[in-house]
Design a protein around this motif. Sequence first.
Motif, short mmCIF file in Angstrom:
data_model
loop_
_atom_site.label_atom_id
_atom_site.label_comp_id
_atom_site.label_asym_id
_atom_site.label_seq_id
_atom_site.Cartn_x
_atom_site.Cartn_y
_atom_site.Cartn_z
N ILE A 11 -14.86 -48.91 -54.90
CA ILE A 11 -14.82 -49.29 -53.60
C ILE A 11 -14.60 -47.99 -52.67
CG2 ILE A 11 -13.92 -51.10 -51.77
CD1 ILE A 11 -13.13 -52.71 -54.39
N SER A 31 -14.12 -47.50 -49.75
CA SER A 31 -13.15 -47.66 -48.42
C SER A 31 -11.75 -47.42 -48.72
CB SER A 31 -13.52 -48.74 -47.69
OG SER A 31 -13.39 -49.93 -48.44
N LYS A 36 -19.27 -53.88 -42.64
CA LYS A 36 -18.84 -53.10 -43.39
C LYS A 36 -19.05 -53.87 -44.79
CE LYS A 36 -15.98 -49.79 -44.65
NZ LYS A 36 -16.33 -48.40 -44.37
N GLU A 93 -20.64 -52.49 -48.20
CA GLU A 93 -19.83 -51.69 -49.27
C GLU A 93 -19.96 -52.77 -50.32
OE1 GLU A 93 -18.26 -48.94 -49.18
OE2 GLU A 93 -18.47 -48.86 -47.12
#
Length: 139
Positions: free
Chosen positions: A24, A26, A120, A124
């Motif tokens: 991930i 982020s 987002k 993602e």
Amino acid sequence: VAIAAPAADVWRAVTSYERFPDFIPSIISHDVRRGGAGRAVIDQVSQLSRRLNMRSQMTLEAVESPDARSVTLRRVSGHGFLEFEGQYSLSPRPDGSTYLGYSVELVPCPIFPLPLVEQKIRKEVPKMLAAMSRYARRL
């Protein structure tokens, strides 16, 4: 996503919480405390928008259900989301591969515009599943 790996390897990938920053992009910071009986507490800070410098900080509880082949991540505390529950689900396929699904239900804090959060997630989640797929195939 279909993964060319047995369910046991995909399960190991999904429950490798310490590796989540690899899957991930982020995630800015991440700490895992494992409990007993298929439970873990995960503290993480994630970047929602670099341009707007928007971050979320959450403590999540991971609950593994091996018989159901699922892992549920629930928000325990933090800011950025009023509610958050994500679930990974695995389904073995007859050809020996495994289908890995991910669903999420969330309510962002009012300061986070919902369209930004949705965008987002759409961006993602496919990257996360592809990275988990690559990791599971190496196990």
